[in-house]
Enzyme design. Structure first.
Site, short mmCIF file in Angstrom:
data_model
loop_
_atom_site.label_atom_id
_atom_site.label_comp_id
_atom_site.label_asym_id
_atom_site.label_seq_id
_atom_site.Cartn_x
_atom_site.Cartn_y
_atom_site.Cartn_z
N CYS A 63 49.60 45.86 40.48
CA CYS A 63 50.48 46.04 41.63
C CYS A 63 51.68 46.90 41.18
CB CYS A 63 50.86 44.65 42.13
SG CYS A 63 51.70 44.47 43.67
N ASP A 119 42.54 48.71 50.27
CA ASP A 119 43.97 48.47 50.04
C ASP A 119 44.75 49.09 51.21
OD1 ASP A 119 46.68 48.57 49.13
OD2 ASP A 119 46.00 48.60 47.04
N HIS A 139 44.09 45.21 48.17
CA HIS A 139 45.14 45.19 47.15
C HIS A 139 45.15 43.79 46.52
CE1 HIS A 139 48.81 46.86 45.43
NE2 HIS A 139 49.33 45.65 45.50
#
Length: 294
Positions: free
Chosen positions: A172, A229, A261
């Site tokens: 991330c 994502d 994601h």
């Protein structure tokens, strides 16, 4: 003034995940007891738990420019000069998932260290919602971040780690950190970026996005992304890939069909086991290829 422009792509990807049933998730109290961050949302009950058998693991105190940075480390017992792998966390602070990843890397033979480089803002694991968290993590200057990582490398070396075999892995926002550090460190052998945003929102503290740094990459990086994502469009990943190719930099990308994601985050609803397991294998092969892991 609206906070919307600073909603970075990693945060958008976190908050727009398919709806899920609450079954199979811990209560908030159990999640806190287990060491997870409430801001990250509901915590899955069947999280991966990695023990410390054959490892030494614990809290680190890392000397940085303006004091002492906390961290967490894990290393294999009875191994002299193990390779060093930095673990760059998500925006949620140094919580149990990041610690577990650190232990997983130690089981592979690495001296893994996760520095808590947001410590100057307090303990992010205690913050309960994302809107509160975002301004804190977005106020971290890249220059300070890179300096903190250099300090972590120096600390690992002082503890007997082989920084001649240095790697970095991140998730991330930490995936962005992998790209940034790979453009900064001449000592790095390889990086693995899990869904790190290739493009930044305007932020004077972040002079260049990963894509803008393509020509400056000093280490080969593996980029692992989810096709579904919502914050990082595949087109952005392809543009980063093209910029690296044009600059003749070594990088490989794998985009997982249908994966959102945070597909590696086994504590969250975004977890996708097949993609997570494959990405972990790809990372190991990459680190072996570039002589980080034996």
């Amino acid at each position: 003034m609206s906070a919307e422009p600073m909603r970075t792509s990693d945060v958008i990807g976190l908050t727009k995940v398919a709806p899920f049933s609450r079954r199979g998730f811990m209560t908030a109290a159990a999640a806190v007891t287990a060491g997870y961050t409430l801001a990250a949302g509901p915590v899955r009950a069947d999280v991966i738990k990695t023990d410390t058998d054959g490892l030494t693991a614990g809290e680190a105190k890392i000397k940085v420019a303006d004091g002492e940075m906390p961290g967490y480390f894990a290393r294999p017992n009875g191994v002299s000069n193990p390779p060093v792998v930095l673990v760059a966390m998500e925006i949620f602070g140094l919580h149990e998932y990041i610690r577990d990843v650190t232990r997983r890397l130690a089981k592979l033979g690495a001296f893994a260290v996760a520095p808590d480089y947001y410590f100057r803002k307090g303990d992010l694991t205690k913050i309960t919602d994302v809107p509160q968290l975002v301004p804190l993590v977005n106020s971290k200057p890249d220059a300070e971040l890179l300096s903190d990582l250099d300090s972590t490398v120096a600390w690992a070396k002082s503890q007997g780690g082989d920084t001649g075999r240095l790697g970095i892995i991140g998730f991330c926002r930490g995936g962005r950190t992998v790209w940034e550090y790979s453009a900064h460190s001449g000592a790095l052998k390889a990086g693995a970026a899990f869904y790190g945003p290739p493009v930044d929102p305007p932020n004077p503290l972040w002079p260049k996005s990963p894509t803008q740094l393509a020509a400056e990459m000093k280490a080969p990086v593996l980029g692992l992304y989810g096709e579904a994502d919502t914050g990082i469009p595949v087109a952005q990943v392809e543009a980063l890939k093209a910029a690296l190719a044009e600059a003749k930099k070594t990088a490989e990308f794998k985009i997982y069909p249908g994966a959102p994601h945070g597909f590696h985050a086994d504590y969250r609803a975004s977890y996708r086991k097949e993609a997570a397991d494959d990405a972990w294998s790809q990372m190991q092969a990459w680190f072996k290829k570039y002589k980080v892991l034996g």
